[in-house]
Design an enzyme around this catalytic site. Structure first.
Site, short mmCIF file in Angstrom:
data_model
loop_
_atom_site.label_atom_id
_atom_site.label_comp_id
_atom_site.label_asym_id
_atom_site.label_seq_id
_atom_site.Cartn_x
_atom_site.Cartn_y
_atom_site.Cartn_z
N HIS A 47 0.89 -1.18 0.00
CA HIS A 47 0.00 0.00 0.00
C HIS A 47 0.92 1.22 0.00
CE1 HIS A 47 -2.29 -3.01 2.38
NE2 HIS A 47 -3.39 -2.43 1.97
N ASP A 93 2.37 1.93 3.35
CA ASP A 93 3.30 0.96 3.94
C ASP A 93 4.74 1.38 3.68
OD1 ASP A 93 1.04 -0.64 4.22
OD2 ASP A 93 1.48 -1.83 2.44
C1 XLS Z 1 -7.66 -6.52 4.65
C2 XLS Z 1 -7.15 -6.77 3.31
C3 XLS Z 1 -6.06 -5.83 2.84
C4 XLS Z 1 -5.89 -5.93 1.35
C5 XLS Z 1 -5.12 -4.81 0.75
O1 XLS Z 1 -8.43 -7.29 5.20
O2 XLS Z 1 -6.73 -8.10 3.27
O3 XLS Z 1 -4.87 -6.06 3.50
O4 XLS Z 1 -5.29 -7.12 0.97
O5 XLS Z 1 -5.64 -3.57 1.09
#
Ligand code: XLS
Ligand code: CA
Ligand code: CA
Length: 439
Positions: A101, A104
């Site tokens: 993301h 991140d």
């Molecule tokens: C949350 C999601 C998230 C997605 C990406 O539950 O798994 O991490 O994979 O935003």
């Protein structure tokens, strides 16, 4: 740059009898399975957020794991240390992809212009690290759920300003995904849903999400993004009702708004079980609609009703997953370990144990799924189950689409008392599974 994961070697395959905690027991990248190397069947990816950012904070307590990597957190120095740690980690495990993301990879600033400048700086650094390695980006995404501005959603928000902010984040995250050569771009709609209809216009919100996705596709294609957009379905958590409840719902939405040519599914195991489905069900529904794109490889806990994001250890589930993937001819995406260590597993060693577990589990799943296909009993059973449609005149007529209801009714009238004489044989087939899994 000095080694971060000191005393942890490059992880090699040693075979099932190895007791070395830092070796693969089943993941043997060069081993050929059904004509293809294991490493090609299993394009594994590291999830930046869990592996490099999350320290185990939960609703009741703060971090147990130190992921500062010797720097002060929420600084660009820390962001770079995470890149160093991530690349060392992936190289030691032989992982070829990562997913991220926007937030991140850099600390988010108050002003998006400054956040974007930081993103440019860090992705220059990531590109530098990618150079000379075979590590690539699997997919990128924008975090449009953590910041309080997204309390009422991003695409589904009531605020036009917040909507623009979401657009700005998507634009930048797409640019970064292209810059890093990403194969996919994910929409996970964590806040795209609602708590109560007393304050929500569902139609309005869904149409606005579709508009945002359309703009993303147009922009992505205009800057040379040729990969797949993904919806990652999840039924609930954080919202009570999330619009992308499951694969069937998300596929219907994409078709309704003409987005189905550009989008596929990113199926997460734990989200499937939250939706009251099996992982295999979600994969099958995606695959038969030509939309099985990528997988978030983790697992939930059947005793807990939330998104525990555990590292996958269930070989039975992994086998059924790999059976779907093999039948679908593979993934255009990969297997992203969207999973985190349990909170008390808080050392660097544990980060490696977790990935070794996950990679070995999917390697076993692949081997066992290939064995099921080669064995043929399950596939044959399913084929024969429907043989009355392929082997009889009336069955063929139905399949050709030329039969009428009256014709079938007339046929039925001549049958007398009709029974289905074919047993489902579930218990037999389950025992076939066990004999393949544990032979
Ligand atoms: C949350 C999601 C998230 C997605 C990406 O539950 O798994 O991490 O994979 O935003
Ligand atoms: Ca996920
Ligand atoms: Ca999850």
């Amino acid at each position: 740059m000095s080694e971060i994961f000191k005393n942890i070697p490059v992880i090699k395959y040693e075979g099932k009898d190895s007791k070395n905690p830092f070796a693969f027991k089943f993941y043997n990248p060069d081993q050929v399975v059904l004509g293809k190397k294991m490493s090609e069947h299993l394009p594994f990816a590291m999830a930046w957020w869990h592996n490099l950012c999350a320290g185990g904070t939960d609703m009741f307590g703060r971090d147990t794991a130190d992921k500062s990597f010797g720097t002060e957190k929420a600084t660009m120095e820390h962001a770079k240390a995470k890149v160093d740690a991530g690349f060392e980690f992936m190289q030691k495990l032989g992982i070829k992809y990562f997913c991220f993301h926007d937030v991140d990879i850099v600390p988010e600033a108050d002003d998006i212009k400054e956040t974007n400048r930081r993103l440019d700086e860090i992705t220059d650094y990531i590109l530098e690290k990618m150079n000379g390695t075979d590590i690539k980006c699997l997919w990128g995404t924008a975090n449009m759920f953590s910041n309080p501005r997204f309390m009422n959603g991003a695409g589904s928000t009531n605020s036009a300003e917040v909507y623009c902010f979401a657009a700005a984040q998507i634009k930048k995250a797409l640019e970064l995904t292209v810059k890093l050569g990403g194969k996919g771009y994910v929409f996970w709609g964590g806040r795209e849903g609602y708590e109560t209809l007393l304050n929500t216009d569902v139609k309005f919100e869904q149409e606005n999400i579709a508009r945002l996705m359309k703009m993303a596709v147009e922009y992505g294609r205009s800057i040379g993004f040729t990969g797949d957009f993904y919806i990652e379905p999840k039924p609930k958590e954080p919202m009570k009702h999330q619009y992308d409840f499951d694969a069937a719902t998300a596929i219907g939405f994409l078709r309704q708004y003409g987005l189905d040519k550009d989008f596929k599914m990113n199926i997460e195991a734990n989200h499937a079980t939250l939706a009251g489905h099996t992982f295999q069900h979600e994969l099958r529904i995606s695959a038969i609609n030509g939309m099985l794109g990528s997988i978030d490889a983790n697992q939930g806990d059947y005793l807990l009703g939330w998104d525990t994001d555990e590292f996958p250890f269930d070989v039975y589930e992994a086998t059924l997953c790999m059976y779907e993937v093999l039948k679908a001819g593979g993934l255009t995406g990969g297997f992203n370990f969207d999973a985190k260590n349990r909170r008390p597993s808080n050392t660097f060693d544990d980060m490696f144990h977790a990935y070794i577990l996950g990679m070995d589990t999917f390697a076993l799943g692949l081997l066992k799924a290939a064995a099921i296909i080669e064995d043929g009993r399950i596939d044959d059973f399913i084929k024969n189950k429907y043989s009355s449609f392929n082997d009889t005149e009336i069955g063929k007529k139905i399949l050709s689409g030329s039969a009428t209801l009256s014709e079938l009714a007339a046929f039925a009238e001549n049958l007398g008392d009709t029974k289905n004489v074919q047993s489902g044989r579930q218990e037999y087939l389950e025992s076939v599974m066990n004999s393949i899994l544990f032979s």
